[in-house]
Design a protein around this motif. Structure first.
Motif, short mmCIF file in Angstrom:
data_model
loop_
_atom_site.label_atom_id
_atom_site.label_comp_id
_atom_site.label_asym_id
_atom_site.label_seq_id
_atom_site.Cartn_x
_atom_site.Cartn_y
_atom_site.Cartn_z
N VAL A 104 16.66 7.92 -0.78
CA VAL A 104 16.24 7.23 -1.99
C VAL A 104 17.27 7.39 -3.10
N GLU A 105 17.78 8.59 -3.31
CA GLU A 105 18.70 8.85 -4.42
C GLU A 105 20.01 8.07 -4.31
N PRO A 106 20.74 8.10 -3.16
CA PRO A 106 21.98 7.32 -3.10
C PRO A 106 21.74 5.82 -3.19
N LEU A 107 20.62 5.33 -2.67
CA LEU A 107 20.32 3.90 -2.77
C LEU A 107 20.05 3.51 -4.22
N MET A 108 19.33 4.35 -4.93
CA MET A 108 19.06 4.06 -6.34
C MET A 108 20.35 4.05 -7.16
N ASP A 109 21.27 4.96 -6.86
CA ASP A 109 22.56 4.98 -7.56
C ASP A 109 23.31 3.67 -7.34
N LEU A 110 23.27 3.16 -6.09
CA LEU A 110 23.96 1.90 -5.80
C LEU A 110 23.27 0.73 -6.49
N PHE A 111 21.94 0.68 -6.47
CA PHE A 111 21.21 -0.41 -7.12
C PHE A 111 21.47 -0.43 -8.62
N ARG A 112 21.51 0.75 -9.22
CA ARG A 112 21.80 0.81 -10.67
C ARG A 112 23.20 0.29 -10.96
N LEU A 113 24.17 0.66 -10.12
CA LEU A 113 25.55 0.21 -10.33
C LEU A 113 25.67 -1.30 -10.18
N LEU A 114 25.03 -1.86 -9.16
CA LEU A 114 25.08 -3.31 -8.96
C LEU A 114 24.40 -4.04 -10.11
N TYR A 115 23.30 -3.49 -10.59
CA TYR A 115 22.59 -4.10 -11.73
C TYR A 115 23.47 -4.06 -12.98
N LYS A 116 24.17 -2.97 -13.18
CA LYS A 116 25.05 -2.84 -14.34
C LYS A 116 26.24 -3.78 -14.26
N ASN A 117 26.75 -4.02 -13.05
CA ASN A 117 27.93 -4.87 -12.87
C ASN A 117 27.61 -6.36 -12.80
N GLY A 118 26.35 -6.72 -12.95
CA GLY A 118 25.98 -8.12 -12.97
C GLY A 118 25.72 -8.74 -11.61
N THR A 119 25.57 -7.93 -10.57
CA THR A 119 25.23 -8.44 -9.24
C THR A 119 23.97 -7.74 -8.74
N PRO A 120 22.85 -7.91 -9.44
CA PRO A 120 21.63 -7.20 -9.05
C PRO A 120 21.08 -7.70 -7.72
N VAL A 121 20.39 -6.82 -7.02
CA VAL A 121 19.72 -7.19 -5.78
C VAL A 121 18.41 -7.88 -6.15
N LEU A 122 18.17 -9.06 -5.56
CA LEU A 122 16.95 -9.81 -5.86
C LEU A 122 15.87 -9.58 -4.82
N PHE A 123 16.24 -9.60 -3.55
CA PHE A 123 15.27 -9.40 -2.47
C PHE A 123 15.82 -8.32 -1.53
N LEU A 124 14.94 -7.42 -1.09
CA LEU A 124 15.33 -6.34 -0.19
C LEU A 124 14.32 -6.28 0.95
N ARG A 125 14.81 -6.47 2.17
CA ARG A 125 13.94 -6.45 3.35
C ARG A 125 14.13 -5.14 4.11
N MET A 126 13.03 -4.54 4.56
CA MET A 126 13.08 -3.26 5.27
C MET A 126 11.77 -3.07 6.04
N ASP A 127 11.71 -2.01 6.84
CA ASP A 127 10.45 -1.71 7.53
C ASP A 127 9.52 -0.97 6.57
N ASN A 128 8.29 -0.76 7.02
CA ASN A 128 7.27 -0.20 6.13
C ASN A 128 7.16 1.31 6.25
N ALA A 129 8.30 2.01 6.30
CA ALA A 129 8.29 3.47 6.33
C ALA A 129 7.91 4.02 4.96
N GLY A 130 7.43 5.26 4.92
CA GLY A 130 6.94 5.85 3.68
C GLY A 130 8.00 5.99 2.61
N GLU A 131 9.24 6.36 3.02
CA GLU A 131 10.30 6.53 2.02
C GLU A 131 10.68 5.21 1.37
N ASN A 132 10.45 4.10 2.05
CA ASN A 132 10.76 2.81 1.46
C ASN A 132 9.78 2.43 0.35
#
Length: 339
Positions: free
Chosen positions: A93-121
């Motif tokens: 969760v932590e490294p993914l959040m760091d990447l999402f924050r960076l992409l959001y700051k740089n103007g390329t935010p993630v709009l849709f994210l597809r994954m399985d229904n695991a608890g950490e997701n």
């Protein structure tokens, strides 16, 4: 009259019997199957960051850093991939959040994210909502890896390349198991900068996503190559060596483009350095090993939990042909009785 818990219907001379098991149709219980999945998706990304897919895979053997899980994020438009290596699934969760924050700051935010229904997701989804990153999460059904086919196929490709670089370095069994994560990180970088024939008109994935060339592309070396790394103190004994043999395992993230990551051959510790003298030979040649030893690396994907054995190493016939012809034959062992 012969069926107590059944409904019998006679149609045109044929007897149709509808059996039930505790209120459930017997035939449906015995023949349940998965519904067909479309071969092509109707939701295609039209820009970078619009749609991303996330998945993870794991191995039985922990790396030198204690990592057991390989987490990959893939951009659907550019095919750019990011790899993270964690000890537990919750650590992703932590490294993914760091990447999402960076992409959001740089103007390329993630709009849709597809994954399985695991608890950490679900924990990841909650954090993204709290920080207002604007990511819409889409979870795949149970036992349906087809809905995440892009990242599933990418895993298969990169696992094959990981085994290839491990074989080329001619590592012994212990180092092969300990360095699998570093090899996977390196092949992810290579995957993002190569241009296969199907992408010759589009260019490298890294360049398509970031709009610039991959930093350090001219400084990459063969994974597993040996080098003498300056590892001395500012003040030390006159007769003490200043360099240490180390194994090159890829570029150094968040450092200058000419800085590499090395593994100390004696301590198995990671070192970041630019003071390097290359020996122009891989670890196995430097140690006098002629072929990579036989070893199995078992891994499984998070979607279907199916283990895949990966075999590599010396052919048993080749070992037998190199045996000493004058050596005494091994004594016959008595068969072990079954338990």
């Amino acid at each position: 009259q012969q069926y107590n818990d059944a409904e019998a219907i006679v149609v045109a001379g044929w007897l149709y019997v509808h059996m039930t098991i505790e209120g459930l149709p017997a035939c449906s219980v015995s023949t349940a199957k998965q519904k067909n999945v479309k071969k092509k998706t109707e939701t295609v990304a039209t820009t970078i960051g619009e749609r991303m897919v996330l998945d993870s895979t794991s191995v039985q053997t922990k790396s030198y850093g204690g990592n057991k899980f390989w987490v990959m994020l893939l951009d659907d438009f550019s095919d750019k991939s990011w790899s993270f290596f964690v000890k537990t699934k919750d650590d992703q969760v932590e490294p993914l959040m760091d990447l999402f924050r960076l992409l959001y700051k740089n103007g390329t935010p993630v709009l849709f994210l597809r994954m399985d229904n695991a608890g950490e997701n679900y924990s990841l989804e909650e954090l993204c909502k709290q920080e207002g990153l604007g990511i819409e999460f889409k979870f795949t059904p149970r036992d349906s890896p087809q809905y995440n086919g892009r990242v599933e196929r990418k895993f298969q490709t990169l696992w094959a390349r990981t085994r290839s670089v491990l074989n080329a370095a001619k590592l012994d069994k212990s180092r092969r198991n300990g360095l699998w994560a570093e090899a996977a990180r390196h092949v992810t970088d290579v995957e993002n900068i190569i241009v296969p024939p199907r992408k010759k008109d589009k260019g490298p994935s890294h360049q398509r996503f970031y709009g610039k060339e991959f930093d350090g592309i001219t400084h990459l070396r063969q994974w597993g190559e040996m080098a003498i790394v300056k590892f001395s103190k500012q003040h030390q004994a006159k007769l003490k060596d200043k360099g240490v043999p180390m194994i090159y395992v890829g570029r150094s993230p968040k450092h200058a483009k000419y800085v590499g990551v090395f593994i100390n051959e004696k301590t198995n510790k990671k070192v970041h350095s630019r003071d390097i003298t290359w020996l122009n030979q891989v670890y196995g040649d430097w140690k006098g090993l002629t072929r990579a030893p036989a070893v199995n690396i078992e891994h499984k994907t998070a979607a279907n939990d199916v283990y895949t054995d990966v075999h590599s190493g010396t052919d048993p016939e080749d070992v037998e042909s190199r045996a000493d012809p004058e050596a005494a034959p091994a004594p016959e062992q008595e068969p072990i009785p079954p338990v």
